[in-house]
Scaffold this motif. Structure first.
Motif, PDB file in Angstrom:
ATOM      1  N   PHE A   1     -17.328   3.659  -1.318  1.00 36.76           N
ATOM      2  CA  PHE A   1     -16.917   4.718  -2.000  1.00 36.76           C
ATOM      3  C   PHE A   1     -17.212   4.129  -3.338  1.00 36.76           C
ATOM      4  O   PHE A   1     -17.723   3.096  -3.897  1.00 36.76           O
TER       5      PHE A   1
ATOM      6  N   ASP B   1     -12.853   0.154  -8.223  1.00 39.72           N
ATOM      7  CA  ASP B   1     -11.195   0.267  -8.236  1.00 39.72           C
ATOM      8  C   ASP B   1     -10.784   1.418  -7.503  1.00 39.72           C
ATOM      9  O   ASP B   1      -9.520   0.733  -6.927  1.00 39.72           O
ATOM     10  N   LEU B   2     -11.150   2.065  -7.418  1.00 42.01           N
ATOM     11  CA  LEU B   2      -9.795   3.140  -6.282  1.00 42.01           C
ATOM     12  C   LEU B   2      -9.768   2.924  -4.879  1.00 42.01           C
ATOM     13  O   LEU B   2      -9.147   3.818  -4.032  1.00 42.01           O
TER      14      LEU B   2
ATOM     15  N   ILE C   1     -10.053  -0.222  -3.732  1.00 42.08           N
ATOM     16  CA  ILE C   1      -8.624  -2.202  -3.374  1.00 42.08           C
ATOM     17  C   ILE C   1      -7.331  -1.578  -3.698  1.00 42.08           C
ATOM     18  O   ILE C   1      -6.435  -1.175  -4.142  1.00 42.08           O
ATOM     19  N   LEU C   2      -6.950  -1.496  -2.094  1.00 41.24           N
ATOM     20  CA  LEU C   2      -5.824  -1.381  -0.866  1.00 41.24           C
ATOM     21  C   LEU C   2      -4.777  -3.320  -1.385  1.00 41.24           C
ATOM     22  O   LEU C   2      -3.761  -2.415  -0.967  1.00 41.24           O
TER      23      LEU C   2
ATOM     24  N   ARG D   1      -9.086  -7.824  -8.646  1.00 48.14           N
ATOM     25  CA  ARG D   1      -8.817  -7.194 -10.010  1.00 48.14           C
ATOM     26  C   ARG D   1      -9.542  -8.480 -10.400  1.00 48.14           C
ATOM     27  O   ARG D   1     -10.064  -7.362 -11.578  1.00 48.14           O
TER      28      ARG D   1
ATOM     29  N   SER E   1     -12.392   9.538 -19.691  1.00 50.50           N
ATOM     30  CA  SER E   1     -11.164   9.446 -20.204  1.00 50.50           C
ATOM     31  C   SER E   1     -11.317   9.377 -21.547  1.00 50.50           C
ATOM     32  O   SER E   1      -9.833   9.968 -22.159  1.00 50.50           O
TER      33      SER E   1
ATOM     34  N   ASP F   1      -8.711  10.889  -8.813  1.00 51.82           N
ATOM     35  CA  ASP F   1      -8.289   9.751  -8.501  1.00 51.82           C
ATOM     36  C   ASP F   1      -8.110   9.810  -7.372  1.00 51.82           C
ATOM     37  O   ASP F   1      -8.081   8.586  -6.484  1.00 51.82           O
TER      38      ASP F   1
ATOM     39  N   ALA G   1     -10.284  10.965  -3.994  1.00 50.56           N
ATOM     40  CA  ALA G   1     -10.733   9.197  -3.321  1.00 50.56           C
ATOM     41  C   ALA G   1      -9.936   8.522  -3.290  1.00 50.56           C
ATOM     42  O   ALA G   1     -10.285   7.307  -2.057  1.00 50.56           O
ATOM     43  N   THR G   2      -8.718   7.796  -3.355  1.00 54.91           N
ATOM     44  CA  THR G   2      -8.093   6.247  -2.934  1.00 54.91           C
ATOM     45  C   THR G   2      -7.261   6.939  -1.091  1.00 54.91           C
ATOM     46  O   THR G   2      -7.794   6.129  -0.577  1.00 54.91           O
TER      47      THR G   2
ATOM     48  N   ALA H   1     -10.689   6.681   0.615  1.00 54.33           N
ATOM     49  CA  ALA H   1     -11.130   5.323   1.269  1.00 54.33           C
ATOM     50  C   ALA H   1      -9.848   5.047   1.505  1.00 54.33           C
ATOM     51  O   ALA H   1     -10.546   4.465   3.356  1.00 54.33           O
ATOM     52  N   GLN H   2      -8.711   5.249   1.780  1.00 54.41           N
ATOM     53  CA  GLN H   2      -7.948   4.558   3.142  1.00 54.41           C
ATOM     54  C   GLN H   2      -8.265   5.153   4.353  1.00 54.41           C
ATOM     55  O   GLN H   2      -8.248   4.343   5.502  1.00 54.41           O
TER      56      GLN H   2
ATOM     57  N   ALA I   1       2.138   2.052   3.781  1.00 52.31           N
ATOM     58  CA  ALA I   1       1.128   2.805   3.394  1.00 52.31           C
ATOM     59  C   ALA I   1       0.706   3.396   1.856  1.00 52.31           C
ATOM     60  O   ALA I   1      -0.323   3.827   1.457  1.00 52.31           O
TER      61      ALA I   1
ATOM     62  N   ALA J   1       0.395   1.134  -0.990  1.00 49.45           N
ATOM     63  CA  ALA J   1      -0.905   0.402  -0.893  1.00 49.45           C
ATOM     64  C   ALA J   1      -1.893   1.829  -2.293  1.00 49.45           C
ATOM     65  O   ALA J   1      -2.740   1.251  -2.766  1.00 49.45           O
ATOM     66  N   VAL J   2      -1.313   2.766  -1.843  1.00 47.72           N
ATOM     67  CA  VAL J   2      -2.095   3.465  -2.462  1.00 47.72           C
ATOM     68  C   VAL J   2      -1.831   4.636  -3.575  1.00 47.72           C
ATOM     69  O   VAL J   2      -2.578   4.221  -5.039  1.00 47.72           O
TER      70      VAL J   2
ATOM     71  N   LYS K   1      -0.556   1.871  -5.592  1.00 44.61           N
ATOM     72  CA  LYS K   1      -1.288   0.759  -6.950  1.00 44.61           C
ATOM     73  C   LYS K   1      -2.489   1.220  -7.442  1.00 44.61           C
ATOM     74  O   LYS K   1      -2.165   1.090  -8.995  1.00 44.61           O
ATOM     75  N   PRO K   2      -3.826   1.433  -7.261  1.00 41.83           N
ATOM     76  CA  PRO K   2      -4.961   1.789  -7.341  1.00 41.83           C
ATOM     77  C   PRO K   2      -4.641   2.678  -8.272  1.00 41.83           C
ATOM     78  O   PRO K   2      -5.421   2.899  -9.294  1.00 41.83           O
ATOM     79  N   LEU K   3      -3.788   3.574  -7.933  1.00 44.29           N
ATOM     80  CA  LEU K   3      -3.658   5.085  -9.324  1.00 44.29           C
ATOM     81  C   LEU K   3      -3.056   4.510 -10.165  1.00 44.29           C
ATOM     82  O   LEU K   3      -3.926   4.790 -11.064  1.00 44.29           O
TER      83      LEU K   3
ATOM     84  N   LEU L   1      -2.965   1.576 -11.880  1.00 49.11           N
ATOM     85  CA  LEU L   1      -4.117   0.581 -12.789  1.00 49.11           C
ATOM     86  C   LEU L   1      -5.213   1.647 -12.783  1.00 49.11           C
ATOM     87  O   LEU L   1      -5.330   1.170 -14.158  1.00 49.11           O
ATOM     88  N   ARG L   2      -5.189   2.481 -12.275  1.00 48.91           N
ATOM     89  CA  ARG L   2      -6.311   3.668 -12.887  1.00 48.91           C
ATOM     90  C   ARG L   2      -5.757   4.413 -13.981  1.00 48.91           C
ATOM     91  O   ARG L   2      -6.440   4.500 -15.181  1.00 48.91           O
TER      92      ARG L   2
ATOM     93  N   VAL M   1      -5.374   2.404 -16.713  1.00 48.60           N
ATOM     94  CA  VAL M   1      -6.984   2.046 -17.611  1.00 48.60           C
ATOM     95  C   VAL M   1      -7.430   3.695 -18.997  1.00 48.60           C
ATOM     96  O   VAL M   1      -7.879   3.384 -19.624  1.00 48.60           O
ATOM     97  N   ARG M   2      -6.928   4.073 -17.828  1.00 50.83           N
ATOM     98  CA  ARG M   2      -7.388   5.459 -18.740  1.00 50.83           C
ATOM     99  C   ARG M   2      -6.362   5.789 -19.646  1.00 50.83           C
ATOM    100  O   ARG M   2      -7.571   6.225 -20.696  1.00 50.83           O
TER     101      ARG M   2
END
Lengths: 275, 294, 222
Positions: free
Chosen positions: A82, A86-87, A89-90, A134, B95, C132, C135-136, C139-140, C157, C160-161, C163-165, C167-168, C171-172
């Protein structure tokens, strides 16, 4: 390898994102999928991964229809990388990240280890196996996403705009990985990209999407040869092809600046010695 | 005052990190079109933030040297005051939009700056017109495409008429058509309003027709700086940085080395083709061969 | 003529009061009126869904009351009151833009502007957050994870999803904070927004609300 047969796809009523798309993708091809934003290229790639089910028509992978299948069913054959690294990475370390896929598929631990090692070697990330994903640079994250897809041993790899926002040096690093995979391992590459010089340099076949249909399907050199309405498709002609088109009419464009210069210098030598 | 922004031996480190900028020395003349390029993580975004005073005023951290904006040191100035002169569009274009609809997004910044509705509404319409979003005032942000969001982010900065516009990787989500029209638009704004434009861009082919000067940053240091010819030549002499030179100029430098003479400042493929065409004609080649054998 | 957001907020508060003042048959009529209003303002699936979930919730409440006390009338009246109150909020959101509501809260109810902004900003980021998370999850699943098997594995499982959310999202929000700084938010210069003046219709409507409330109070307590 992949057959797309008269596929339609609608997100909303009466709005066709894909309109009667038919394609055959052979093993070992390096394909660039291009077109303006909203032309249907990402939708097409998602249909090939069973992320979307077509509203009409069908998609066959290895002769088997994707109807009713989930992406996880296809994952062993087709890999998908994708846009935003960042989105996707698990896991907590680079090695665990790569192991995620095969582990989820229930591959034996020994084999998972072997695959992780191999995928990291191929993408040049072996030294970073224990790093926290990260903390990697943007370019390294992109290669990590490729490695993670490779761990499932796909025979087709679909990559959605993975060179965007990268400088020329990083871009070359990830593209040369893809090129090696394609040439040495015979992995079919489908690269969705906006970068026309990448198309000319790396792809063996360019597919242009425009308003949900295939507008062009052929060699990149032919696409940039001058007779196609690139502006109408929202594309631009890469500098190398534009210069080559003006100076070497009727000849296929060289792949990059260095190759073009070589041709030009040859030509000058010949011109000079003939007269 | 002919300089819009001046970096005087500026070094900077975010709190608790290694320095990201080392002795940056460079000048942005008023009305120029400056391109900043370099690998990711090299410090390009930090340079943009320094021009808006976010670095060091917002983040803190350690800094040395000075950044002069409109002749004044940014250190200690209020960011809201600085943004009247320098408008910054951040790299994460999604954002940084804070409102629910297009018109609110632009009015938000104007009202915060104390404009009355009677002034703010015309300013909003003008800014939307400049980026080609007229008629989309009432749309919700999630009804816009990526390219339209990007243009909205630019319009919200243009609306309060800064003298300097800084865009951090504004074209990264755009297709070739969108990127080309974005830079064409910026160049028109530059000409029409004597706006100073500073952009961070990897795909130099897009900005080649408009750029008046370039800054290449590698590992937080200036790797090349100046007019295009000067800056690209500096990059070309370093093999590990050659890839940063755009294709057109790679052709130029290779052919120049072979022909042993200068070939002009190429902006477009057409210019390059025309110049090379004359070289390819017999006369030039003979002259060259004679020079080589003679 | 359109009512301003202020009148609608007052109406919603008045209906909350009425729910305790007016007799059950009138409340039933009021609820019917509200439902009609909701569907004429927003004839969409989402309206039906919202109403259905409210009904379910009210049903649960009635059920619980029946379980712990045997007064059938009180239990159903409680359910009816809840429906009348909550549906009035649905009506308000269906007919009024959230921006107008927050503006009215700032202007007429003296809510700090920062709080009102937080409310709209949160709404602004919901579509982005949903994109977001899609998308995660995609990807999974493309990495071979299939959403089946034992529940413990599924929970892991899910983590695992998350965490990236998260973190994103961080950042946002950092970008958002920076963007607010650049847009001069929180400064002293701020001008009052375009005011929402009350019209004749508003005054008439507010008078009507007062009369009904007073009437209800008389009926109830006299």
């Amino acid at each position: 390898m992949i057959n797309v047969e008269q596929v339609d796809f609608c997100y909303k009523r009466n709005q066709k994102a894909l309109n009667q798309v038919s394609l055959t993708i052979a093993p070992g091809e390096f394909i660039a999928l291009v077109g303006r934003n909203g032309s249907g290229k990402t939708t097409l790639s998602r249909v090939m991964m069973a992320l979307l089910q077509p509203t009409a028509g069908r998609v066959l992978v290895d002769g088997e229809s994707l109807k009713g299948k989930k992406p996880s069913d296809v994952a062993g054959t087709v890999g998908y990388v994708f846009q935003n690294p960042d989105l996707q990475i698990l896991a907590e370390t680079v090695a665990e990240e790569v192991a995620y896929g095969p582990a989820a598929k229930g591959v034996a631990p020994e084999e998972v280890k072997r695959r992780v090692h191999r995928a990291l070697e191929l993408t040049g990330l072996a030294e970073l196996a224990d790093a926290y994903p990260r903390t990697l640079s943007y370019g390294q994250k992109r290669r990590l996403a490729v490695a993670a897809a490779l761990a499932l041993k796909p025979r087709v790899l679909i990559l959605d705009e993975i060179t965007g926002g990268q400088d020329a040096i990083e871009k070359e690093a990830v593209l040369s990985v893809l090129k090696r995979l394609n040439e040495e391992q015979g992995v079919t590459i489908i690269l969705i990209t906006h970068d026309m010089s990448t198309v000319l340099r790396y792809a063996g076949r360019a597919i242009v999407m425009a308003q949900g249909s295939v507008a062009f399907d052929g060699a990149p050199q032919a696409l940039f040869a001058g007779s196609h309405p690139l502006a109408e498709w929202g594309l631009s002609c890469p500098a190398v092809a534009a210069v080559a088109g003006a100076l070497l009419p009727g000849e296929a464009a060289p792949a990059d600046a260095a190759a073009l210069c070589q041709v030009l210098i040859e030509k000058m030598r010949r011109n000079g010695s003939c007269n | 005052m002919n300089e819009a922004v001046v970096f005087e031996c500026f070094s900077y480190a975010y709190p608790k990190t290694e320095p990201v900028l080392n002795e940056i020395e460079f000048v942005v003349p008023r009305g120029s079109f400056t391109v900043i390029t370099g690998p990711s993580g090299a410090g390009k975004s930090t340079i943009c933030r320094a021009m808006a005073g976010i670095v060091p005023n917002y983040y803190g951290g350690r800094s040395a040297g000075r950044v002069l904006v409109d002749g004044e040191d940014t250190a200690g100035q209020r960011i809201a005051d600085l943004t009247r002169f320098v408008g910054l569009v951040l790299d994460d274009y999604e954002s940084q939009l804070v409102s629910l609809t297009v018109e609110e997004e632009i009015l938000f910044g104007l009202y915060n700056r104390g404009l009355a509705p009677a002034e703010a509404l015309p300013a909003m319409r003008k800014a939307l017109n400049e980026v080609g979003l007229t008629g989309k005032e009432k749309l919700r942000l999630d009804e816009l495409s990526g390219g339209q969001r990007q243009r909205l982010a630019i319009a919200s900065v243009l609306a309060y008429k800064p003298d300097v516009l800084v865009l951090d990787e504004a074209a990264s989500a755009l297709d070739p058509e969108g990127a080309e029209s974005l830079y064409r638009m910026l160049d028109e704004l530059r000409r029409d309003y004597n706006l100073t434009v500073i952009v961070v861009e990897h795909e130099l082919a897009y900005v080649l027709p408009y750029a008046t000067q370039m800054l290449a940053v590698v590992d937080g240091r200036v790797a090349a700086c100046g007019a295009l010819d000067e800056a690209f030549s500096a990059l070309w002499t370093k093999p590990e940085l050659r890839a940063l030179v755009p294709d057109l100029w790679q052709i130029k430098f290779t052919m120049e080395a072979y022909l042993n003479r200068k070939l002009g400042e190429w902006r477009t493929a057409a210019e390059a083709a025309a110049a090379l065409q004359t070289v390819l004609t017999k006369g030039e080649t003979e002259e060259y061969d004679q020079r080589r054998t003679g | 003529m359109q009512l301003t957001a202020f009148s609608k907020i007052v109406a919603t508060m008045a209906v909350t009061l009425w729910a305790f003042l007016l007799p059950a048959p009138v409340l039933a009529g009021l609820l019917l009126l509200e439902v009609l209003m909701l569907f004429s303002a927003k004839p969409e699936r989402s309206s039906a869904l919202a109403l259905a979930s409210l009904l379910l919730f009210a049903g649960l409440m009635v059920g619980l009351q029946l379980l712990f006390s045997d007064d059938v009338v009180t239990a159903f009246l409680g359910g009816l009151r809840m429906m009348v109150m909550t549906t009035s909020f649905l009506c308000m959101f269906a007919t009024t833009r959230i921006q107008d509501i927050t503006q009215a809260l700032v202007e007429k109810f003296r809510l700090p502007r920062e709080y009102a902004f937080m409310l709209t900003a949160a709404l602004r980021f919901i579509p982005d957050f949903l994109a977001d998370s899609k998308a995660t999850l995609d990807a999974q699943s493309c990495r071979g994870y299939s959403n089946s098997g034992n529940p413990i594995r599924r929970c892991l499982a899910c983590l695992a999803v998350v965490k990236p959310l998260v973190l994103r999202a961080i950042v946002r929000s950092e970008t958002l904070a920076l963007s607010l700084e650049l847009k001069g938010f929180g400064g002293q210069a701020h001008q009052t927004l375009v005011l929402q003046p009350l019209h004749v219709a508003d005054y008439a409507f507010l008078l009507l609300l007062t009369l009904v409330t007073a009437g209800g109070a008389v009926l109830r307590f006299a």
